[in-house]
Design a protein around this motif. Structure first.
Motif, short mmCIF file in Angstrom:
data_model
loop_
_atom_site.label_atom_id
_atom_site.label_comp_id
_atom_site.label_asym_id
_atom_site.label_seq_id
_atom_site.Cartn_x
_atom_site.Cartn_y
_atom_site.Cartn_z
N SER A 71 0.84 -1.19 0.00
CA SER A 71 0.00 0.00 0.00
C SER A 71 0.87 1.24 0.00
N GLY A 72 0.42 2.26 -0.71
CA GLY A 72 1.12 3.54 -0.70
C GLY A 72 0.76 4.36 0.52
N TYR A 73 -0.28 3.96 1.22
CA TYR A 73 -0.75 4.69 2.41
C TYR A 73 -0.53 3.82 3.65
N ARG A 74 0.24 4.27 4.58
CA ARG A 74 0.48 3.58 5.85
C ARG A 74 0.63 2.06 5.64
N ALA A 75 1.65 1.70 4.87
CA ALA A 75 1.83 0.30 4.45
C ALA A 75 1.80 -0.71 5.60
N PRO A 76 2.48 -0.48 6.71
CA PRO A 76 2.42 -1.49 7.79
C PRO A 76 1.01 -1.64 8.36
N ALA A 77 0.31 -0.54 8.57
CA ALA A 77 -1.04 -0.60 9.14
C ALA A 77 -2.02 -1.26 8.18
N VAL A 78 -1.90 -0.95 6.89
CA VAL A 78 -2.78 -1.58 5.90
C VAL A 78 -2.42 -3.06 5.76
N ALA A 79 -1.15 -3.39 5.87
CA ALA A 79 -0.72 -4.80 5.80
C ALA A 79 -1.32 -5.61 6.94
N VAL A 80 -1.39 -5.02 8.12
CA VAL A 80 -2.02 -5.70 9.26
C VAL A 80 -3.49 -5.99 8.94
N GLY A 81 -4.16 -5.05 8.31
CA GLY A 81 -5.56 -5.26 7.92
C GLY A 81 -5.71 -6.35 6.88
N THR A 82 -4.78 -6.40 5.94
CA THR A 82 -4.83 -7.44 4.90
C THR A 82 -4.62 -8.82 5.52
N VAL A 83 -3.65 -8.92 6.42
CA VAL A 83 -3.42 -10.20 7.10
C VAL A 83 -4.64 -10.57 7.94
N ALA A 84 -5.25 -9.59 8.60
CA ALA A 84 -6.46 -9.85 9.39
C ALA A 84 -7.58 -10.37 8.50
N MET A 85 -7.72 -9.78 7.32
CA MET A 85 -8.76 -10.22 6.39
C MET A 85 -8.56 -11.69 6.00
N TYR A 86 -7.32 -12.07 5.70
CA TYR A 86 -7.04 -13.46 5.34
C TYR A 86 -7.23 -14.39 6.54
N ALA A 87 -6.89 -13.93 7.73
CA ALA A 87 -7.10 -14.74 8.93
C ALA A 87 -8.58 -14.96 9.18
N LEU A 88 -9.38 -13.93 8.97
CA LEU A 88 -10.83 -14.06 9.12
C LEU A 88 -11.40 -14.99 8.06
N LEU A 89 -10.88 -14.88 6.86
CA LEU A 89 -11.33 -15.76 5.78
C LEU A 89 -11.00 -17.22 6.10
N LEU A 90 -9.81 -17.48 6.59
CA LEU A 90 -9.43 -18.83 6.99
C LEU A 90 -10.35 -19.34 8.10
N THR A 91 -10.63 -18.51 9.07
CA THR A 91 -11.51 -18.89 10.17
C THR A 91 -12.91 -19.23 9.65
N ALA A 92 -13.43 -18.40 8.78
CA ALA A 92 -14.77 -18.64 8.23
C ALA A 92 -14.82 -19.89 7.36
N MET A 93 -13.78 -20.09 6.56
CA MET A 93 -13.76 -21.28 5.68
C MET A 93 -13.68 -22.57 6.49
N THR A 94 -12.88 -22.57 7.55
CA THR A 94 -12.80 -23.79 8.37
C THR A 94 -14.11 -24.05 9.09
N ALA A 95 -14.85 -22.99 9.42
CA ALA A 95 -16.15 -23.18 10.06
C ALA A 95 -17.18 -23.71 9.05
N LYS A 96 -17.11 -23.22 7.83
CA LYS A 96 -18.07 -23.65 6.80
C LYS A 96 -17.85 -25.10 6.40
N TRP A 97 -16.59 -25.51 6.29
CA TRP A 97 -16.28 -26.86 5.82
C TRP A 97 -15.64 -27.70 6.92
N THR A 98 -16.24 -27.65 8.09
CA THR A 98 -15.73 -28.37 9.26
C THR A 98 -15.57 -29.86 8.99
N ARG A 99 -16.52 -30.44 8.31
CA ARG A 99 -16.52 -31.89 8.09
C ARG A 99 -15.38 -32.37 7.18
N LEU A 100 -14.80 -31.46 6.43
CA LEU A 100 -13.70 -31.83 5.54
C LEU A 100 -12.35 -31.85 6.26
#
Length: 186
Positions: A71-100
């Motif tokens: 990011s051209g704007y506050r790269a470390p802070a935006v990077a934390v948000g991007t990592v958080a988004m992927y962490a939330l996505l991983l959490t949601a996907m594991t909840a959706k496909w628990t049986r797998l």
């Protein structure tokens, strides 16, 4: 998106609380709301990412919104948000496909939601242009989630001692039995 996530995490803490299965029995009422909030949270996160990626004034761009550190704007802070988004996505996907997943993996992955919330909180505080005005909101919501998580953790760690059986005299000085130690029945 932040407020929806805060509510979603709060409901998740209620669902995972040790007292929920024994006393409260709120799973049937709370779980549909927890699921629905996941959908709305991701819709708002998606809108947040798209609006920042296409807004030239924001100076984030698509690469900065999707790849941590670009990011051209506050790269470390935006990077934390991007990592958080992927962490939330991983959490949601594991909840959706628990049986797998192999047995026990879902719970381990879903506990990562606490880290994802912490990253989201840090992103909100550090990257937002509204940080000063919304700092009381971030402080209150962060402390409430921290208190809820601490209470849930503490309750899970403190185990009630076994009551004395009716055959045991009340004057007995029997030592309490630690959790996890097998007890011979007489």
């Amino acid at each position: 998106a932040y407020l929806l996530l805060t509510l979603e995490v709060a409901l998740g803490l209620i669902l995972s609380h040790p007292r929920n299965t024994a006393e409260w029995r709120k799973t049937r009422q709370v779980f549909p709301w927890h699921e629905m909030l996941t959908v709305f949270t991701f819709a708002f996160i998606g809108l947040h990412v798209v609006l920042l990626a296409v807004d030239p004034f924001a100076n984030v761009g698509w690469l900065g919104a999707l790849v941590p550190g670009f990011s051209g704007y506050r790269a470390p802070a935006v990077a934390v948000g991007t990592v958080a988004m992927y962490a939330l996505l991983l959490t949601a996907m594991t909840a959706k496909w628990t049986r797998l997943l192999p047995a026990g993996w879902w719970l381990k992955a879903h506990r990562f939601a606490a880290v994802a919330f912490l990253l989201t909180w840090a992103h909100s505080v550090l990257a937002g242009t509204d940080g000063g005005a919304l700092m009381p909101l971030y402080a209150v919501t962060g402390l409430l989630i921290l208190a809820g998580a601490t209470h849930r953790w503490w309750t899970a760690r403190v185990r009630p001692q076994r009551a004395l059986s009716p055959a045991t005299p009340a004057t007995s000085h029997a030592r309490p039995i630690p959790a996890g130690v097998p007890v011979e029945e007489s």
